[in-house]
Design an enzyme around this catalytic site. Structure first.
Site, short mmCIF file in Angstrom:
data_model
loop_
_atom_site.label_atom_id
_atom_site.label_comp_id
_atom_site.label_asym_id
_atom_site.label_seq_id
_atom_site.Cartn_x
_atom_site.Cartn_y
_atom_site.Cartn_z
N ASP A 109 0.84 -1.19 0.00
CA ASP A 109 0.00 0.00 0.00
C ASP A 109 0.88 1.24 0.00
O ASP A 109 1.99 1.23 -0.54
CB ASP A 109 -0.94 -0.03 1.22
CG ASP A 109 -2.29 0.60 0.93
OD1 ASP A 109 -2.32 1.82 0.70
OD2 ASP A 109 -3.30 -0.12 0.94
N HIS A 170 -3.88 6.01 3.34
CA HIS A 170 -4.53 4.82 2.81
C HIS A 170 -3.95 3.53 3.38
O HIS A 170 -4.67 2.64 3.84
CB HIS A 170 -4.41 4.85 1.29
CG HIS A 170 -5.25 3.84 0.57
ND1 HIS A 170 -4.85 2.54 0.38
CD2 HIS A 170 -6.46 3.96 -0.02
CE1 HIS A 170 -5.78 1.89 -0.29
NE2 HIS A 170 -6.78 2.73 -0.56
N SER A 498 -10.98 -0.75 -1.43
CA SER A 498 -9.73 -0.78 -0.65
C SER A 498 -10.01 -1.03 0.82
O SER A 498 -9.19 -1.62 1.53
CB SER A 498 -9.00 0.56 -0.79
OG SER A 498 -8.38 0.67 -2.03
#
Length: 1114
Positions: A109, A170, A498
């Site tokens: 990520d 994220h 996600s």
């Protein structure tokens, strides 16, 4: 009195102990006596805040103090999770394996924020002995046991942190969702308040940073897979993907996951966020677990209260408190930032900088459409925005960088309300939490199947919560993603597949902690066959959710599993037509299909079934499956089939009797029948204890995905590059394959490779079928002309088939809401039309709209759709085939009926021009699509600055293919190919003059398109050469041309500047903030007129001689 929680921003380092700060605040608000017994508890570690007993009148005093984010009652309810895990029936006290802490999850990520409370390692011992990884440029602990970063080209953006530290949020969010520890009283400014926890809170995390400010490169993704496998992770979670579906041999995630599978590691991937369109799922490799996103029983509402106390309810995550202050409302379309070239068609969308800051400051702006928080930004400095959203409200909530609410105009009609009276005011309230009774349903954004690479492998595989998920965040990244949003948070709310992916990753880790010997396919099967079936709100069913909604506790004991290994997948690939070269690309080994059983797709031991057919009535398809007993040693399973009318399913044998654990038994499933769209069926094996369910989806397809041995041109192109450059040099070389009418591809080549292939005519150029290699250059937009002057009146004789003509316009896009493109009176497109519309709503006038950007690099102001952000494409399209529009003008100039050459013809738009020009690769791709779509004429008002040889000119190449396909036979472009029609421009019998009137009433006549009204006010005149901006290094030789900021703003403010020479309006810009410009042009005046961004006129130096007059002026 009641106790309240006072939630605060994180303090800067070096501050006094938090408890002292909290007591000081209470003393300021309540006085020394009142504060003495008010402080109940101070949060002293990662959370900044305290609990205090307050009177109702004191709450506002504390809330108004600096650093206070929120004050909310300390209600008497038990603490619960931030919701998603409880919602899917996976409580905090679920049965846990003693070896959960031996499980290591690899997260590919954007990195990780190690200081988050979710990654505290309290209670964890040292990493398991199998661990071989390490930490680079970061301090790890017994929770985060590995952290590495990857950037093969060593190029970093301005805001990139060159370490595994997460600057986007994220990666921190996904890691904490999967394996974060328990953190009580977590929230996003009070929203989603509860205990934040990951699915396997005792598991370890290894972070592999592959995503940076400009995206996630395939080379880095593969490098991360390589490291993670070597380091010894047990599960890999990948919440990222490309913008389009790729064959297995060209998908870095599919390749990396195949290597992981060989090493006993399951890879969980996000399906994509391009729903609800079908065929948008990008994670389709059968050895990965593809995850769709669902809603959960929580939503966030944001109310708007008007001055008359009318209240509208909208959706957003608004943490800003306007303290009930009412602000004037203004419509974005009424306040365009004309100084920067925006008009109402753009400003109505409230896109960043598109509105006049002076006109929106201190106001709430009403906007049309919704382009997301990043596109709106700070909304030109307005107080807030109210967004009218066409259609149903989004099923997710967005955090904007300012107060905002998205409201359905059908229900609320804000624009109508604004017209009720003058001086309408409103305020936007802070968001509140509400119950979502429809949950779970698949989120609208979640990508749908079917699987275009292998139609008879059902994708996505499983669905899990992915809407409005609260999890840990990186304080270095604003929650809205907007530069200028100064909020720093430890936890944020985000949505996407996600967010769904790490939920499934955690469940896979949970299963692995109890069954460490299970293969990746067995773990995947357990998750899929125990899923809860979902209801379909639309006719997308299994295409939306695969096997159903994840059920973590049932997945632990599935009864039977569908197992598979590397050999099974190789048999599958060989059966799909993979040659030895492509097989080796995927497997990374020197394996061949020679001597291998070429397995049918129906023989792959997959836990779900899919039947694709090009005919409504289809013959019997026979699937072969083998199940392994992992439930009761002695058991008998009965097959139960559920199928709609018209679908016949037979299972043979219908009964499976097991006598031991690990025993394998095989069966066949035969499917036949009649289908018109998608038919949902299922097979359940039931022994009275375990129910092992598999979906069976039968569906009609209109275009079958071509077999690999026949079609994917990208496979041939990859092979050519491999032969010329070698396998290592090919990894990221192929940029785009032309897959329809044109044969060729775009490749990124090193300088030395260009020399090799172009100048020395080496391997690539010498290869069979290669005609030419030339750089991916840029083209520039050209301009247009008018109709009446050439004797083509409105009432000219028309053909009854004019509406069957389709004009393909290759340009900068189109503005579909323009009146010229109204489809009133039009029937459906002609049957020959095969095109479609991407990210735009078309009609019977605009029958097709696509956009092309092979390198995926978009500018700040680019709109990633066929929408025209430049105006040029809209202008050319309307000139060619727009409808008649009365009273059209440019601020009164040219007033009349705007009408076009063939007003009944259809338009198909192919956007190839962006803020930085028009790339050759995209122009050729547009020709490729336009020819295959079925246009009759192609218009390309663009070209290069220099003529090119035919074989180096993409417009010439594209036009030749167009001509060679029997039409379009005419193309309008700037080039010299004899098969194209090259058009020059002439003047018409209309010109526009702009006069300059001096203080002594002398009048000089110039030319421009000046729509600014100075109300006859006389301004001082100054010569640009006398006022250079020396602070920025300019001298009079530049300032005399009045370019950009070349002049001293203080010396030209409130003055009209005289300039030498003539440069286009974009070069002069706002002329350093002057009141206007007078341009001395040597030679004859231009025979066209330009619209400048300020009052301007171009005057012939010989006739005007302004410089000579200036000494006489006062």
């Amino acid at each position: 009195m009641q106790s309240y929680i006072v939630y605060m921003r994180s303090p800067s380092s070096g501050d006094a102990p938090k408890s002292m700060l909290h007591m000081s605040m209470l003393q300021q608000a309540l006085g020394s006596d009142g504060a003495a017994n008010a402080l109940v508890h101070s949060y002293k570690r990662c959370i900044n805040g305290f609990v205090a007993t307050l009177k109702e009148e004191d709450v506002q005093k504390v809330a108004a103090m600096e650093g206070v984010v929120a004050v909310f009652p300390n209600g008497k309810k038990h603490l619960h999770t931030t919701r998603s895990w409880d919602f899917i029936g996976f409580p905090e006290k679920v049965e846990r394996s003693r070896t959960e802490s031996d499980i290591i999850i690899g997260i590919l990520d954007s990195g990780i924020w190690p200081d988050s409370p979710s990654f505290n390692d309290s209670g964890l011992g040292p990493p398991p002995s199998k661990w071989k990884g390490s930490c680079y440029n970061i301090t790890c602990n017994n929770k985060i046991i590995g952290a590495k970063y990857f950037r093969s080209d060593r190029t970093f953006g301005e805001n990139d942190i060159i370490s595994p530290i997460d600057s986007k949020g994220h990666g921190t969010h996904t890691a904490s969702t999967a394996a974060g520890g328990l953190v009580s009283s977590a929230s996003f400014y009070g929203l989603g308040f509860g205990t934040a926890r990951g699915g396997v809170p005792s598991a370890r995390i290894a972070a592999y940073k592959v995503c940076w400010s400009d995206g996630c490169q395939d080379a880095d993704i593969l490098a991360a897979f390589d490291e993670a496998i070597s380091d010894g992770v047990d599960i890999i979670s990948v919440s990222l993907g490309g913008q389009s579906i790729q064959h297995y041999f060209s998908d870095s995630i599919a390749i990396g996951a195949f290597h992981a599978m060989k090493n006993g590691i399951l890879t969980s991937t996000s399906a994509g966020n391009d729903g609800p369109k079908l065929t948008t799922t990008i994670s389709v490799a059968p050895w990965t677990l593809s995850v769709a996103a669902t809603t959960m029983d929580r939503k966030f509402l944001t109310k708007i209260q008007f001055g008359d106390d009318t209240v509208f309810e909208g959706s957003s995550i608004n943490t800003f408190d306007l303290n009930n202050t009412k602000y004037p409302l203004v419509y974005g379309g009424d306040v365009p930032n004309t100084l920067k070239g925006y008009n109402s068609s753009i400003s109505r969308l409230c896109l960043e900088d598109s509105m006049d800051q002076n006109l929106v400051k201190g106001k709430i702006v009403v906007c049309d459409g919704h382009y997301g928080p990043k596109k709106i930004g700070l909304a030109s400095g307005s107080t807030g925005v109210i967004i009218n959203f066409q259609g149903e409200l989004p099923d997710i909530s967005f955090a904007f960088a300012l107060p905002a609410s998205i409201v359905n105009p059908v229900n609320s009609d804000i624009l109508r309300h604004m017209r009720i009276g003058h001086n309408i005011t409103a305020t936007i309230l802070k968001s509140s939490q509400a119950n979502n009774t429809l949950a779970p349903v698949v989120a609208s954004f979640s990508s749908r199947g079917p699987n275009l690479v292998t139609l008879d492998i059902l994708k996505p595989d499983i669905a899990a919560p992915g809407s409005n998920i609260l999890a840990a965040w990186s304080p270095s990244s604003p929650p809205s993603g907007v530069k200028g949003d100064i909020r720093q948070v430890d936890y944020s709310i985000a949505s996407g597949t996600s967010m769904a992916c790490p939920h499934v990753t955690a469940v896979a880790a949970y299963i692995k902690s109890f069954h460490p010997s299970w293969s990746p396919a067995a773990v995947k099967s357990a998750i899929m066959t125990t899923a809860t079936p979902l209801e379909s709100l639309k006719n997308d069913a299994e295409f939306a959710y695969g096997s159903g909604h994840i059920n973590p506790t049932k997945a632990l004991n599935p009864g039977l599993v569908y197992d598979a290994n590397e050999t099974d997948y190789i048999n599958f690939l060989c059966g799909q037509g993979y040659n030895d070269t492509l097989l080796q690309v995927v497997t990374g080994e020197s394996k061949t299909c020679s001597g291998v059983t070429h397995g049918s797709v129906w023989d792959l031991n997959y836990p779900s079934f899919a039947v694709s057919t090009t005919s409504t009535e289809f013959d019997t398809r026979v699937f072969t499956r083998t199940v392994t007993n992992v439930g009761s040693p002695t058991s008998t399973y009965e097959a139960t089939v559920s199928a709609p009318e018209g679908i016949d399913i037979q299972v043979n044998p219908p009964r499976l009797s097991f006598s031991s654990l690990g025993q394998k038994l095989s069966f066949t499933v035969s499917v036949s029948g009649f289908v018109t769209s998608l038919a949902s069926a299922s097979l359940v094996w039931n022994d009275g204890t375990y129910q092992v369910r598999s979906p069976i989806a039968s569906y009609l397809v209109y275009v079958r995905s071509p077999p690999i041995r026949d079609a994917p041109k990208s496979m041939l192109h990859m092979r050519i590059l491999q032969q010329a450059l070698g396998s290592d040099g090919t990894a990221n070389a192929l940029v785009h394959s032309y897959k329809r009418s044109i044969k060729g591809f775009v490749a990124a080549l090193k300088k030395e490779d260009v020399q090799k292939v172009c100048c020395q005519f080496s391997e690539l150029l010498a290869m069979e079928g290669v005609i030419a290699i030339f750089p991916n250059g840029k083209k520039h937009l050209h301009a247009t002309r008018s109709w009446d002057f050439i004797g083509f009146p409105e009432k000219v004789e028309r053909s009854s088939t004019e509406s069957d003509i389709i004009t393909g316009v290759i340009d900068s896009g189109i503005w579909p809401d323009y009146p010229s493109f109204n489809d009133s009176g039009f029937g459906p497109p002609p049957p020959k039309w095969k095109g479609s519309c991407y990210n735009i709503t078309c009609n019977n006038k605009i029958t097709g709209a696509k956009y092309f950007r092979s390198d995926k690099k978009f500018g700040k102001n680019d709109i990633m759709s066929p929408i025209d952000s430049r105006g040029h494409g809209t202008h050319t399209a309307s000139t060619a085939a727009g409808g008649a529009v009365s009273s059209a003008s440019f601020y009164g100039l040219g007033l009349g009926t705007a009408r076009e050459g063939v007003p009944s013809a259809r338009i198909a738009v192919y956007k190839v021009c962006w803020s930085d020009g028009c790339r050759d690769a995209d122009i050729l791709a547009a020709f490729d699509e336009a020819i295959a779509d079925g246009v009759d004429i192609i218009s390309a008002s663009l070209g290069s600055k220099l003529a090119c040889h035919y074989f180096n000119d993409v417009v010439a190449i594209g036009a030749f293919h167009a001509m060679n396909n029997g039409g379009p036979k005419l193309t309008t472009m700037r080039n010299v190919a004899p098969w194209s029609l090259c058009v020059a421009a002439i003047t018409i019998d209309r010109k526009f003059l702009t006069k300059i009137k001096f203080g002594d009433d002398i009048v000089l006549e110039g030319t421009s398109l000046n729509t600014f009204d100075l109300n006859n006010i006389q301004y001082a005149v100054v010569y640009g050469g006398h006022v250079p901006n020396t602070l920025k290094g300019y001298n009079s030789s530049i300032s005399r041309l009045c370019l950009g900021d070349s002049m001293d703003q203080n010396l030209v403010k409130g003055k009209i500047v005289v300039c030498d020479g003539y440069y286009l309006p974009e070069k002069i810009g706002l002329a350093s903030g002057s009141a206007g410009v007078l341009i001395n042009f040597k030679g004859e005046l231009p025979d066209i007129t330009f619209a400048f961004a300020l009052p301007a006129s171009i005057i012939n130096l010989v006739n005007g001689d302004i410089l000579r007059l200036m000494p006489e002026m006062k």
